[in-house]
Motif scaffolding. Structure first.
Motif, PDB file in Angstrom:
ATOM      1  N   ASN A  17       0.850  -1.187   0.000  1.00  0.00           N
ATOM      2  CA  ASN A  17       0.000   0.000   0.000  1.00  0.00           C
ATOM      3  C   ASN A  17       0.889   1.241   0.000  1.00  0.00           C
ATOM      4  OD1 ASN A  17      -1.651   2.170   0.820  1.00  0.00           O
ATOM      5  ND2 ASN A  17      -3.099   0.756   1.737  1.00  0.00           N
ATOM      6  N   GLN A  18       0.781   2.060  -1.047  1.00  0.00           N
ATOM      7  CA  GLN A  18       1.669   3.200  -1.191  1.00  0.00           C
ATOM      8  C   GLN A  18       1.406   4.286  -0.156  1.00  0.00           C
ATOM      9  OE1 GLN A  18       1.715   4.688  -5.173  1.00  0.00           O
ATOM     10  NE2 GLN A  18       2.581   2.815  -6.008  1.00  0.00           N
ATOM     11  N   LEU A  19       0.162   4.445   0.270  1.00  0.00           N
ATOM     12  CA  LEU A  19      -0.132   5.463   1.274  1.00  0.00           C
ATOM     13  C   LEU A  19       0.466   5.087   2.619  1.00  0.00           C
ATOM     14  CD1 LEU A  19      -3.823   6.533   0.589  1.00  0.00           C
ATOM     15  CD2 LEU A  19      -1.754   7.841   0.198  1.00  0.00           C
ATOM     16  N   SER A  20       0.289   3.842   3.041  1.00  0.00           N
ATOM     17  CA  SER A  20       0.842   3.437   4.327  1.00  0.00           C
ATOM     18  C   SER A  20       2.363   3.368   4.262  1.00  0.00           C
ATOM     19  CB  SER A  20       0.258   2.109   4.780  1.00  0.00           C
ATOM     20  OG  SER A  20       0.601   1.088   3.882  1.00  0.00           O
ATOM     21  N   ALA A  21       2.921   3.102   3.091  1.00  0.00           N
ATOM     22  CA  ALA A  21       4.374   3.094   2.955  1.00  0.00           C
ATOM     23  C   ALA A  21       4.941   4.497   3.152  1.00  0.00           C
ATOM     24  CB  ALA A  21       4.775   2.564   1.582  1.00  0.00           C
ATOM     25  N   LEU A  22       4.154   5.509   2.806  1.00  0.00           N
ATOM     26  CA  LEU A  22       4.576   6.892   2.995  1.00  0.00           C
ATOM     27  C   LEU A  22       4.241   7.405   4.389  1.00  0.00           C
ATOM     28  CD1 LEU A  22       3.440   8.289  -0.452  1.00  0.00           C
ATOM     29  CD2 LEU A  22       5.769   7.928   0.317  1.00  0.00           C
ATOM     30  N   GLY A  23       3.608   6.573   5.204  1.00  0.00           N
ATOM     31  CA  GLY A  23       3.261   6.976   6.559  1.00  0.00           C
ATOM     32  C   GLY A  23       2.004   7.808   6.646  1.00  0.00           C
ATOM     33  N   ILE A  24       1.140   7.733   5.638  1.00  0.00           N
ATOM     34  CA  ILE A  24      -0.088   8.521   5.623  1.00  0.00           C
ATOM     35  C   ILE A  24      -1.242   7.636   6.050  1.00  0.00           C
ATOM     36  CG2 ILE A  24      -1.678   9.813   4.160  1.00  0.00           C
ATOM     37  CD1 ILE A  24       0.762  10.474   2.427  1.00  0.00           C
ATOM     38  N   ARG A  25      -1.957   8.053   7.091  1.00  0.00           N
ATOM     39  CA  ARG A  25      -3.116   7.314   7.575  1.00  0.00           C
ATOM     40  C   ARG A  25      -4.360   8.003   7.059  1.00  0.00           C
ATOM     41  NH1 ARG A  25      -3.027   3.004  10.107  1.00  0.00           N
ATOM     42  NH2 ARG A  25      -4.842   3.561  11.308  1.00  0.00           N
ATOM     43  N   THR A  26      -5.222   7.249   6.393  1.00  0.00           N
ATOM     44  CA  THR A  26      -6.462   7.820   5.882  1.00  0.00           C
ATOM     45  C   THR A  26      -7.633   7.158   6.584  1.00  0.00           C
ATOM     46  OG1 THR A  26      -6.575   6.223   4.098  1.00  0.00           O
ATOM     47  CG2 THR A  26      -5.503   8.295   3.607  1.00  0.00           C
ATOM     48  N   ASP A  27      -8.580   7.943   6.955  1.00  0.00           N
ATOM     49  CA  ASP A  27      -9.833   7.431   7.497  1.00  0.00           C
ATOM     50  C   ASP A  27     -10.918   8.442   7.134  1.00  0.00           C
ATOM     51  OD1 ASP A  27      -9.296   9.505   9.211  1.00  0.00           O
ATOM     52  OD2 ASP A  27      -8.978   8.271  10.985  1.00  0.00           O
ATOM     53  N   ARG A  41       0.622  12.925  -7.591  1.00  0.00           N
ATOM     54  CA  ARG A  41       1.318  12.560  -8.827  1.00  0.00           C
ATOM     55  C   ARG A  41       1.816  11.117  -8.808  1.00  0.00           C
ATOM     56  NH1 ARG A  41       2.532  17.102 -12.192  1.00  0.00           N
ATOM     57  NH2 ARG A  41       2.207  18.997 -11.009  1.00  0.00           N
ATOM     58  N   GLN A  42       2.013  10.547  -7.618  1.00  0.00           N
ATOM     59  CA  GLN A  42       2.460   9.161  -7.526  1.00  0.00           C
ATOM     60  C   GLN A  42       1.369   8.192  -7.968  1.00  0.00           C
ATOM     61  OE1 GLN A  42       3.752   8.520  -3.546  1.00  0.00           O
ATOM     62  NE2 GLN A  42       5.559   9.808  -3.770  1.00  0.00           N
ATOM     63  N   PHE A  43       0.129   8.645  -7.971  1.00  0.00           N
ATOM     64  CA  PHE A  43      -0.993   7.793  -8.348  1.00  0.00           C
ATOM     65  C   PHE A  43      -1.463   8.077  -9.770  1.00  0.00           C
ATOM     66  CE2 PHE A  43      -1.066   8.192  -3.743  1.00  0.00           C
ATOM     67  CZ  PHE A  43      -1.004   6.867  -3.395  1.00  0.00           C
TER      68      PHE A  43
END
Length: 82
Positions: A17-27, A41-43
Motif C-alpha cells: 500500500n503506497q499510502l501506508s508506505a509513505l506513513g499517511i493514515r487515511t480514514d 502525482r504518484q498515483f
C-alpha cells in the motif's frame, strides 16, 4: 492431469500500500488532501491517468479518496488533465 499444489514461496508478492508506505493514515476524518500535488502525482501514470488499485495496492476506500482528490486538484488547476 493433476495440478501441482502451489508452494508458499511461489506465490506472487502482494503490492504494498503506497499510502501506508509513505506513513499517511487515511480514514473518514482525514481523507487524502487534494492540495498535496506531490503525493497525488504518484498515483498518476505518465499519460495522466489514475492508476488502478491493482497497481497502487490501495484499499477500495483509499482508492476512492485518491481519485476524488485527483479530480478536485484537476478542477482547481493544480494538476493537469493529461
Amino acid at each position: 492431469m493433476k495440478r501441482r499444489p502451489r508452494r508458499d514461496d511461489e506465490r506472487p508478492a502482494r503490492k504494498k500500500n503506497q499510502l501506508s508506505a509513505l506513513g499517511i493514515r487515511t480514514d473518514g476524518r482525514n481523507p487524502v488532501d487534494y492540495k498535496d500535488v506531490q503525493l497525488l502525482r504518484q498515483f498518476l501514470s505518465d499519460k495522466g491517468r489514475i492508476r488502478s488499485r491493482r497497481l497502487t495496492g490501495l484499499t477500495p476506500q483509499q482508492q476512492r479518496q485518491v481519485a476524488t482528490a485527483i479530480r478536485n486538484a484537476r478542477e482547481m488547476a493544480l494538476l493537469g488533465s493529461s
